[in-house]
Design a protein around this motif. Structure first.
Motif, PDB file in Angstrom:
ATOM      1  N   TYR A  77       0.822  -1.208   0.000  1.00  0.00           N
ATOM      2  CA  TYR A  77       0.000   0.000   0.000  1.00  0.00           C
ATOM      3  C   TYR A  77       0.857   1.260   0.000  1.00  0.00           C
ATOM      4  O   TYR A  77       0.628   2.183  -0.790  1.00  0.00           O
ATOM      5  N   ARG A 124       1.085   3.916  -2.961  1.00  0.00           N
ATOM      6  CA  ARG A 124       0.615   5.269  -2.641  1.00  0.00           C
ATOM      7  C   ARG A 124       1.677   6.302  -3.000  1.00  0.00           C
ATOM      8  O   ARG A 124       1.381   7.343  -3.579  1.00  0.00           O
ATOM      9  N   ARG A 179      -7.806  -0.116  -0.600  1.00  0.00           N
ATOM     10  CA  ARG A 179      -7.567   1.044   0.265  1.00  0.00           C
ATOM     11  C   ARG A 179      -7.365   2.320  -0.558  1.00  0.00           C
ATOM     12  O   ARG A 179      -7.876   3.389  -0.215  1.00  0.00           O
ATOM     13  N   LEU A 180      -6.627   2.202  -1.637  1.00  0.00           N
ATOM     14  CA  LEU A 180      -6.387   3.364  -2.492  1.00  0.00           C
ATOM     15  C   LEU A 180      -7.664   3.796  -3.213  1.00  0.00           C
ATOM     16  O   LEU A 180      -7.881   4.979  -3.457  1.00  0.00           O
ATOM     17  N   GLU A 183      -9.625   5.986  -1.057  1.00  0.00           N
ATOM     18  CA  GLU A 183      -9.050   7.334  -0.984  1.00  0.00           C
ATOM     19  C   GLU A 183      -9.213   8.096  -2.297  1.00  0.00           C
ATOM     20  O   GLU A 183      -8.698   9.209  -2.431  1.00  0.00           O
ATOM     21  N   ASN A 184      -9.911   7.495  -3.257  1.00  0.00           N
ATOM     22  CA  ASN A 184     -10.124   8.098  -4.578  1.00  0.00           C
ATOM     23  C   ASN A 184      -8.823   8.313  -5.339  1.00  0.00           C
ATOM     24  O   ASN A 184      -8.745   9.163  -6.222  1.00  0.00           O
ATOM     25  N   ALA A 185      -7.790   7.535  -4.992  1.00  0.00           N
ATOM     26  CA  ALA A 185      -6.513   7.633  -5.694  1.00  0.00           C
ATOM     27  C   ALA A 185      -6.520   6.795  -6.962  1.00  0.00           C
ATOM     28  O   ALA A 185      -5.768   7.074  -7.902  1.00  0.00           O
ATOM     29  N   GLN A 197      -3.387  16.179   6.956  1.00  0.00           N
ATOM     30  CA  GLN A 197      -4.011  14.971   6.415  1.00  0.00           C
ATOM     31  C   GLN A 197      -4.837  15.290   5.168  1.00  0.00           C
ATOM     32  O   GLN A 197      -4.811  14.537   4.181  1.00  0.00           O
ATOM     33  N   SER A 221      -4.120  13.975   1.240  1.00  0.00           N
ATOM     34  CA  SER A 221      -5.149  13.357   0.405  1.00  0.00           C
ATOM     35  C   SER A 221      -5.285  14.076  -0.935  1.00  0.00           C
ATOM     36  O   SER A 221      -5.436  13.445  -1.988  1.00  0.00           O
ATOM     37  N   ARG A 265      -4.594  12.656  -4.918  1.00  0.00           N
ATOM     38  CA  ARG A 265      -5.515  12.771  -6.052  1.00  0.00           C
ATOM     39  C   ARG A 265      -4.906  13.608  -7.190  1.00  0.00           C
ATOM     40  O   ARG A 265      -5.359  13.541  -8.330  1.00  0.00           O
TER      41      ARG A 265
END
Length: 239
Positions: free
Chosen positions: A20, A24, A60-61, A64-66, A156, A160, A164
């Motif tokens: 992850y 990321r 998980r990503l 996070e909208n990644a 934080q 985020s 994106r």
């Protein structure tokens, strides 16, 4: 093709966490192309893991909208558009501007030294051929400032937003790479110097103004790159 910076993972933390974190970091630094497919099988091969930790990392990503998730559990990097770019930058201006203003009020001498060191490293990296190193130094500069704001919530939220922003970092790196050493970085270096000067003077309003100018200056360049990517004409209106 997948980025060759991906490699075997360490067992000092869980394999899933390591996958992850590596994915990321690759996304946030623009190591993948907009719209690029990220298949579980290919990633598991790169990481030398089973499919399970890769599937969990992508999940998980996705939360996070990644990445955008497919029904089979694989994913793709979000595509780019002027509308998405402007939406992200609108939030960046508001949140990063505030964090910078707060930093001017709370930054400590040792933090100022670290911020100035990051600025110098970013400028030094701009004369070399490694565009990713330059962009990493730029990220270090920004996040040292945001850390000095003493706001975990803002930090934080900014993290985020930068995640994106990853597809646009890829566009930016592709544009900058063949132009390294041509002085392209100078307007942005000027913004950095102005931010540092305002922080030293504890002028929160000026620091915020210069940080916003740094963000919107890159945004304007990326708007034209997005239009070129989608076949639209660049905006030459000057607005």
């Amino acid at each position: 093709m997948l980025d060759n910076s991906l490699g075997p993972v360490s067992s000092r933390i869980t394999i899933g966490d390591r996958v992850y974190l590596q994915l990321r970091d690759a996304l946030i630094t623009g190591r993948f192309d907009p719209g690029q497919a990220l298949t579980i099988a290919a990633l598991a091969k790169s990481f030398q893991t089973s499919p399970m930790p890769v599937r969990e990392a992508l999940r998980r990503l996705g939360a996070e909208n990644a990445v955008e998730m497919a029904s089979n559990g694989s994913a793709c990097v979000p595509t780019v558009s002027v509308e998405r770019l402007d939406d992200i930058c609108r939030a960046r201006v508001a949140i990063e501007g505030l964090a910078t203003q707060l930093a001017a009020e709370t930054v400590q001498p040792h933090e100022m030294e670290a911020i100035e060191q990051s600025m110098a490293e970013h400028e030094a990296a701009s004369t070399k051929a490694d565009v990713y190193d330059m962009l990493l130094r730029n990220r270090d500069f920004h996040f040292r400032i945001y850390s000095a704001s003493r706001s975990q919530v803002l930090a934080q939220l900014i993290d985020s937003l930068w995640l994106r922003y990853g597809p646009y970092m890829r566009m930016l790196s592709s544009y900058i790479a063949p132009r390294m050493g041509t002085g392209l970085h100078k307007p942005f270096a000027n913004h950095h110097h102005a931010i540092v000067a305002a922080l030293r003077q504890r002028d929160g309003a000026a620091a915020r103004e210069h940080m916003i100018a740094d963000i919107t200056g890159t945004q304007a360049l990326l708007q034209d790159l997005c239009r070129a990517e989608t076949g639209l004409s660049p905006d030459i209106s000057g607005k």
